[in-house]
Design a protein around this motif. Structure first.
Motif, PDB file in Angstrom:
ATOM      1  N   ALA A  19       0.801  -1.238   0.000  1.00 12.24           N
ATOM      2  CA  ALA A  19       0.000   0.000   0.000  1.00 12.24           C
ATOM      3  C   ALA A  19       0.826   1.276   0.000  1.00 12.24           C
ATOM      4  CB  ALA A  19      -0.989   0.007   1.163  1.00 12.24           C
ATOM      5  N   LEU A  20       2.050   1.232  -0.519  1.00  9.80           N
ATOM      6  CA  LEU A  20       2.777   2.463  -0.799  1.00  9.80           C
ATOM      7  C   LEU A  20       2.346   2.943  -2.181  1.00  9.80           C
ATOM      8  CD1 LEU A  20       4.988   4.471   0.164  1.00  9.80           C
ATOM      9  CD2 LEU A  20       6.620   3.091  -1.154  1.00  9.80           C
ATOM     10  N   VAL A  21       1.834   4.173  -2.272  1.00  9.86           N
ATOM     11  CA  VAL A  21       1.306   4.717  -3.519  1.00  9.86           C
ATOM     12  C   VAL A  21       2.280   5.757  -4.068  1.00  9.86           C
ATOM     13  CG1 VAL A  21      -0.621   5.940  -4.603  1.00  9.86           C
ATOM     14  CG2 VAL A  21      -1.053   4.342  -2.724  1.00  9.86           C
ATOM     15  N   ALA A  22       2.583   5.665  -5.350  1.00 12.41           N
ATOM     16  CA  ALA A  22       3.425   6.648  -6.038  1.00 12.41           C
ATOM     17  C   ALA A  22       2.587   7.360  -7.089  1.00 12.41           C
ATOM     18  CB  ALA A  22       4.628   5.969  -6.693  1.00 12.41           C
ATOM     19  N   PHE A  23       2.762   8.682  -7.211  1.00 13.49           N
ATOM     20  CA  PHE A  23       1.947   9.428  -8.157  1.00 13.49           C
ATOM     21  C   PHE A  23       2.687  10.669  -8.657  1.00 13.49           C
ATOM     22  CE2 PHE A  23       0.970  10.878  -3.883  1.00 13.49           C
ATOM     23  CZ  PHE A  23       0.892  12.260  -3.972  1.00 13.49           C
ATOM     24  N   ARG A  24       2.284  11.120  -9.818  1.00 18.77           N
ATOM     25  CA  ARG A  24       2.741  12.364 -10.420  1.00 18.77           C
ATOM     26  C   ARG A  24       1.611  13.382 -10.284  1.00 18.77           C
ATOM     27  NH1 ARG A  24       2.410  13.747 -16.623  1.00 18.77           N
ATOM     28  NH2 ARG A  24       3.803  15.534 -16.844  1.00 18.77           N
ATOM     29  N   ALA A  25       1.932  14.587  -9.818  1.00 18.75           N
ATOM     30  CA  ALA A  25       0.891  15.583  -9.587  1.00 18.75           C
ATOM     31  C   ALA A  25       1.494  16.972  -9.696  1.00 18.75           C
ATOM     32  CB  ALA A  25       0.243  15.388  -8.217  1.00 18.75           C
ATOM     33  N   ARG A  26       0.588  17.962  -9.784  1.00 21.37           N
ATOM     34  CA  ARG A  26       1.056  19.330  -9.916  1.00 21.37           C
ATOM     35  C   ARG A  26       0.058  20.289  -9.281  1.00 21.37           C
ATOM     36  NH1 ARG A  26       1.271  20.975 -16.083  1.00 21.37           N
ATOM     37  NH2 ARG A  26       1.674  23.031 -15.209  1.00 21.37           N
ATOM     38  N   SER A  27       0.513  21.538  -9.127  1.00 19.48           N
ATOM     39  CA  SER A  27      -0.349  22.609  -8.650  1.00 19.48           C
ATOM     40  C   SER A  27      -0.845  23.404  -9.849  1.00 19.48           C
ATOM     41  CB  SER A  27       0.439  23.542  -7.722  1.00 19.48           C
ATOM     42  OG  SER A  27       1.383  24.304  -8.486  1.00 19.48           O
ATOM     43  N   THR A  28      -1.683  24.398  -9.577  1.00 17.27           N
ATOM     44  CA  THR A  28      -2.028  25.352 -10.623  1.00 17.27           C
ATOM     45  C   THR A  28      -0.812  26.213 -10.918  1.00 17.27           C
ATOM     46  OG1 THR A  28      -2.827  26.897  -8.957  1.00 17.27           O
ATOM     47  CG2 THR A  28      -4.464  25.448  -9.977  1.00 17.27           C
ATOM     48  N   GLY A  41       5.315  29.704 -12.168  1.00 20.08           N
ATOM     49  CA  GLY A  41       5.072  28.403 -12.775  1.00 20.08           C
ATOM     50  C   GLY A  41       4.503  27.412 -11.793  1.00 20.08           C
ATOM     51  N   PRO A  42       3.963  26.308 -12.305  1.00 12.71           N
ATOM     52  CA  PRO A  42       3.375  25.303 -11.423  1.00 12.71           C
ATOM     53  C   PRO A  42       4.442  24.523 -10.675  1.00 12.71           C
ATOM     54  CG  PRO A  42       3.375  24.527 -13.671  1.00 12.71           C
ATOM     55  CD  PRO A  42       3.868  25.942 -13.724  1.00 12.71           C
ATOM     56  N   VAL A  43       4.044  23.971  -9.543  1.00 11.94           N
ATOM     57  CA  VAL A  43       4.867  22.993  -8.838  1.00 11.94           C
ATOM     58  C   VAL A  43       4.458  21.624  -9.348  1.00 11.94           C
ATOM     59  CG1 VAL A  43       5.448  21.995  -6.610  1.00 11.94           C
ATOM     60  CG2 VAL A  43       4.982  24.453  -6.793  1.00 11.94           C
ATOM     61  N   SER A  44       5.394  20.817  -9.756  1.00 11.25           N
ATOM     62  CA  SER A  44       5.071  19.466 -10.216  1.00 11.25           C
ATOM     63  C   SER A  44       6.168  18.516  -9.773  1.00 11.25           C
ATOM     64  CB  SER A  44       4.907  19.420 -11.733  1.00 11.25           C
ATOM     65  OG  SER A  44       6.128  19.695 -12.394  1.00 11.25           O
ATOM     66  N   GLY A  45       5.793  17.242  -9.641  1.00  9.19           N
ATOM     67  CA  GLY A  45       6.787  16.283  -9.210  1.00  9.19           C
ATOM     68  C   GLY A  45       6.227  14.888  -9.053  1.00  9.19           C
ATOM     69  N   ILE A  46       7.069  13.999  -8.521  1.00 11.03           N
ATOM     70  CA  ILE A  46       6.735  12.616  -8.228  1.00 11.03           C
ATOM     71  C   ILE A  46       6.712  12.470  -6.708  1.00 11.03           C
ATOM     72  CG2 ILE A  46       7.367  10.204  -8.559  1.00 11.03           C
ATOM     73  CD1 ILE A  46       6.649  11.652 -11.155  1.00 11.03           C
ATOM     74  N   PHE A  47       5.622  11.898  -6.188  1.00  8.88           N
ATOM     75  CA  PHE A  47       5.408  11.836  -4.748  1.00  8.88           C
ATOM     76  C   PHE A  47       4.971  10.430  -4.339  1.00  8.88           C
ATOM     77  CE2 PHE A  47       4.356  15.979  -6.481  1.00  8.88           C
ATOM     78  CZ  PHE A  47       5.117  16.837  -5.717  1.00  8.88           C
ATOM     79  N   THR A  48       5.114  10.135  -3.052  1.00  5.36           N
ATOM     80  CA  THR A  48       4.623   8.864  -2.505  1.00  5.36           C
ATOM     81  C   THR A  48       3.861   9.136  -1.216  1.00  5.36           C
ATOM     82  OG1 THR A  48       6.638   8.448  -1.226  1.00  5.36           O
ATOM     83  CG2 THR A  48       6.537   7.520  -3.453  1.00  5.36           C
ATOM     84  N   ARG A  49       2.990   8.192  -0.872  1.00  5.77           N
ATOM     85  CA  ARG A  49       2.331   8.216   0.437  1.00  5.77           C
ATOM     86  C   ARG A  49       2.100   6.786   0.889  1.00  5.77           C
ATOM     87  NH1 ARG A  49      -2.281  12.599   2.102  1.00  5.77           N
ATOM     88  NH2 ARG A  49      -1.577  12.788   4.276  1.00  5.77           N
ATOM     89  N   ASP A  50       2.486   6.512   2.122  1.00  4.41           N
ATOM     90  CA  ASP A  50       2.331   5.183   2.704  1.00  4.41           C
ATOM     91  C   ASP A  50       0.912   5.067   3.240  1.00  4.41           C
ATOM     92  OD1 ASP A  50       2.465   2.781   3.971  1.00  4.41           O
ATOM     93  OD2 ASP A  50       4.088   3.316   5.349  1.00  4.41           O
ATOM     94  N   MET A  51       0.079   4.241   2.583  1.00  7.56           N
ATOM     95  CA  MET A  51      -1.317   4.099   2.974  1.00  7.56           C
ATOM     96  C   MET A  51      -1.562   2.895   3.866  1.00  7.56           C
ATOM     97  SD  MET A  51      -2.456   6.810   1.732  1.00  7.56           S
ATOM     98  CE  MET A  51      -4.184   6.574   2.147  1.00  7.56           C
ATOM     99  N   ALA A  52      -0.495   2.176   4.231  1.00 11.65           N
ATOM    100  CA  ALA A  52      -0.665   1.098   5.200  1.00 11.65           C
ATOM    101  C   ALA A  52      -1.036   1.674   6.561  1.00 11.65           C
ATOM    102  CB  ALA A  52       0.620   0.275   5.303  1.00 11.65           C
ATOM    103  N   ALA A  53      -0.641   2.922   6.792  1.00 15.98           N
ATOM    104  CA  ALA A  53      -1.023   3.639   8.010  1.00 15.98           C
ATOM    105  C   ALA A  53      -1.522   5.012   7.580  1.00 15.98           C
ATOM    106  CB  ALA A  53       0.162   3.769   8.963  1.00 15.98           C
ATOM    107  N   PRO A  54      -2.801   5.123   7.144  1.00 14.85           N
ATOM    108  CA  PRO A  54      -3.334   6.392   6.626  1.00 14.85           C
ATOM    109  C   PRO A  54      -3.128   7.548   7.594  1.00 14.85           C
ATOM    110  CG  PRO A  54      -4.884   4.609   6.243  1.00 14.85           C
ATOM    111  CD  PRO A  54      -3.802   4.052   7.121  1.00 14.85           C
ATOM    112  N   GLY A  55      -2.894   8.711   7.018  1.00 22.52           N
ATOM    113  CA  GLY A  55      -2.626   9.891   7.827  1.00 22.52           C
ATOM    114  C   GLY A  55      -1.171  10.265   7.853  1.00 22.52           C
ATOM    115  N   GLY A  56      -0.308   9.417   7.303  1.00 20.28           N
ATOM    116  CA  GLY A  56       1.104   9.720   7.235  1.00 20.28           C
ATOM    117  C   GLY A  56       1.393  10.818   6.227  1.00 20.28           C
ATOM    118  N   PRO A  57       2.622  11.335   6.218  1.00 23.21           N
ATOM    119  CA  PRO A  57       2.955  12.455   5.342  1.00 23.21           C
ATOM    120  C   PRO A  57       3.112  12.032   3.881  1.00 23.21           C
ATOM    121  CG  PRO A  57       4.912  11.702   6.489  1.00 23.21           C
ATOM    122  CD  PRO A  57       3.762  10.919   7.064  1.00 23.21           C
ATOM    123  N   ILE A  58       2.927  13.011   3.004  1.00 22.02           N
ATOM    124  CA  ILE A  58       3.284  12.842   1.603  1.00 22.02           C
ATOM    125  C   ILE A  58       4.776  13.118   1.479  1.00 22.02           C
ATOM    126  CG2 ILE A  58       2.942  13.724  -0.731  1.00 22.02           C
ATOM    127  CD1 ILE A  58       0.106  14.539   0.144  1.00 22.02           C
TER     128      ILE A  58
END
Length: 632
Positions: free
Chosen positions: A75-84, A89-106
């Motif tokens: 349940a470690l999720v990796a994603f590409r995302a950006r701001s407006t 310019g926009p902020v964009s990047g590759i991020f992860t979040r550990d969903m085995a314990a929801p509520g953890g940091p991005i």
């Protein structure tokens, strides 16, 4: 009807990848379609990230668009995302979040302020866009207090991919040239009086990058593959295998895959007298340049197809697709001709030097449950868990016309190129943009440019079992008298000529088609397959109206057939996925959905969704753990 020229290629997905421009010819009016499966109320979705989350390291900047995510079995999720976009310019990047314990940091894998890992010795001014500014940076760009830094990323052209069980993440990255090195010259006039007679050049504007343990912030990002293969210092590890003298890759189209043991697999295009392509791999370790291992070749444009079928013996690969990999095996799609294949198929090979190809599914193979029909098309986006291979396929000669209107949002240069706006041709009077666009359409009261494609009528989502007798199973059907109208979605992507570094491959813009599915192995040797499908009516301009897009779950049932459950569909209340998807007290309807090939692992399914109405919008990435279907 004419033969389809569809290639179900994986293109560079739009941020959000949740709004696809799709148009197809109307089905016969007497067509009676089976009722789609009913929504399953038992699925509980949790939010991985949404528009209410601030981007790490950028206070006050919030996410607003997303690519389909990847997930591993823990349940470690990796994603590409950006701001407006803002002035800076926009902020964009590759991020992860550990969903085995929801509520953890991005956590951030890499963003536009991240220094490109070694090889990188080239300084640029900061703040500001990477690669801009003066020509003569200081020698020491790491000196605190200076306004210079090593080259940083400027974009991530594809969605990130994850290992099956390990916490490794692989991504492509674009950036300004990262390596400055001397070149020999015999022309004294090349230097000003008093200068040393040494000329330098810069190289390296794209690569594939790996974080081998994305749960640990201390784990370094390292280079898995780079276009520095012609630089003498790095030719031993990054050069195209088998080419003499050492040659560089031009680009790495699509999304690279990563295995549990840190082997990165990717497609590479290069020039060896003529343009060539192939699929490659490299063992990566957490050291400078990703270690000392060289890139190895699995197949390229000089490799003979092991199943020539209707082609002449000795036919070689005219095209290959970005591979998937797991358990030290690679799977990929290759054809004699990408646009109109006569032979080819889905292949596997061990990730070891000198390995040979094994054909899993070929164009000459019969389609399960369709009599003597054989495949005419095979989708390039393979989902692979080390045993099961999920894919899209089509058969028969019947096609339907697809009208695709040029984008009106997103990258400006790309949409201008499609719509013949701007100066993309050197001489007045020439077509200024995509020569395939038709711009005289006023049948619907607009003057939008469009293109027309041909799409197979008979389509299916399939799963191939690589163990035992290699059973090939049909999971779901689209077409006449089928439960779904289409599995094919379209995206206009690429880099217009004369435009600088961008989000896409260094290939001209074109419409790319994809079918989206992901397979996951269950206990007992069975599988589940999640897929994206469309139903709707079509108007006289071959444009969908009253559409319903959904993500559905197909599960193996006995010796034949599959049980299909609706997971989520457009038009449903967005609060099914996200309690924040409201405007006032009213739930926002789901407007688009997406998933990718590494989105279903260990029972975890991760998707992207957007919700909205005329006055409000919301989006995010959502995760569920699959329960056993009722009665199973």
């Amino acid at each position: 009807m004419k033969k389809s020229t569809l290639t179900c290629a994986i293109g560079a997905a739009l941020f959000g990848a949740i709004a696809f421009a799709v148009s197809t010819q109307a089905a016969p009016k007497n067509k009676v379609k089976p009722e789609p499966a009913k929504p399953a109320p038992s699925f509980s979705w949790i939010t991985v990230v949404n528009n209410g989350d601030q981007i790490p390291g950028y206070p006050g900047r919030f996410y607003n668009s997303y690519n389909p995510p990847s997930v591993n079995s823990s349940a470690l999720v990796a994603f590409r995302a950006r701001s407006t976009g803002r002035q800076q310019g926009p902020v964009s990047g590759i991020f992860t979040r550990d969903m085995a314990a929801p509520g953890g940091p991005i956590s951030t894998v890499a963003d536009r302020d991240t220094e490109v890992p070694y090889p990188n010795n080239t300084c640029y001014p900061v703040p500001g866009p990477s690669g801009g500014g003066e020509e003569e940076p200081p020698v020491d760009c790491d000196n605190p207090g200076t306004e210079w830094s090593l080259a940083t990323f400027n974009e991530f052209p594809s969605f990130p991919r994850m290992a099956l069980t390990a916490d490794a993440v692989a991504t492509r990255g674009n950036h300004p040239p990262v390596w400055t090195y001397p070149v020999e010259t015999e022309d004294p006039a090349a230097f000003d009086e008093g200068e040393d007679e040494e000329e330098t050049t810069r190289a390296g504007t794209t690569g594939a990058y790996v974080k081998l343990d994305a749960r640990q912030t201390s784990t370094p990002l390292v280079t898995g593959a780079s276009v520095l293969g012609a630089v003498p210092q790095f030719s031993d590890i990054f050069a195209v295998p088998g080419v003499d003298p050492a040659a560089k890759f031009d680009v790495f189209p699509g999304a690279p895959a990563i295995t549990d043991t840190g082997v990165i697999s990717f497609k590479g295009n290069y020039t060896d007298g003529t343009g060539k392509t192939g699929v490659f791999y490299r063992q990566v370790v957490a050291e400078d340049a990703g270690g000392a291992a060289a890139i190895e070749m699995v197949a390229n444009s000089d490799t003979q197809l092991p199943n020539p079928g209707a082609c002449a013996p000795g036919t070689t690969f005219g095209s290959t697709a970005p591979p998937s990999a797991a358990d030290n095996q690679m799977v990929f799609v290759g054809f004699d001709n990408e646009d109109d294949p006569t032979c080819g198929g889905i292949y596997t090979a061990p990730l070891q030097p000198g390995s040979s190809l094994t054909t899993l599914v070929g164009l000459e193979d019969e389609v399960p449950g369709q009599g003597n029909e054989t495949f005419t098309r095979l989708g390039e986006g393979l989902s692979y868990d080390g045993r099961f291979v999920g894919f899209w396929g089509a058969w028969g000669e019947e096609t339907k016309t697809v009208r695709l209107y040029c984008p009106q949002e997103g990258n400006r240069s790309r949409r201008d190129f499609c719509n013949h706006v701007g100066d993309f041709a050197p001489v007045d009077g020439e077509i200024r943009g995509d020569v395939n666009s038709i711009c005289d359409d006023d049948t619907d009261g607009t003057d939008l440019c469009y293109q027309e494609k041909e799409v197979p009528i008979n389509q299916g989502i399939f799963v191939y079992d690589t163990t035992g007798n290699g059973k090939l199973r049909l999971v779901a059907l689209a077409g006449a008298d089928a439960a779904y109208d289409d599995f094919v979605y379209w995206n206009y992507s690429g880099k217009p000529p004369g435009v600088g570094e961008g989000e896409d491959d260094a290939e001209p813009p074109r419409w790319r088609s994809s079918a989206f599915q992901a397979v996951d192995q269950r206990a007992g040797g069975t599988f589940r397959s999640a897929f994206l499908a469309r139903n709707g009516d079509l108007d006289s301009n071959n444009v969908y109206i009253n559409t319903v897009d959904g993500i559905y779950l197909g599960e193996l049932l006995g010796a034949s057939g599959s049980d299909i459950t609706t997971l989520v569909q457009t038009g449903m209340d967005g609060t099914i996925l996200d309690p924040d998807a409201v405007a006032g007290d009213a739930p926002l309807p789901i407007t688009s959905l997406a998933l990718e090939r590494d989105a279903f692992r260990g029972g975890w399914l991760a998707i992207t969704a957007s919700m909205g109405d005329e006055d409000a919008g919301w989006a995010g990435i959502y995760l569920t753990r699959m329960p056993a279907p009722p009665g199973k």
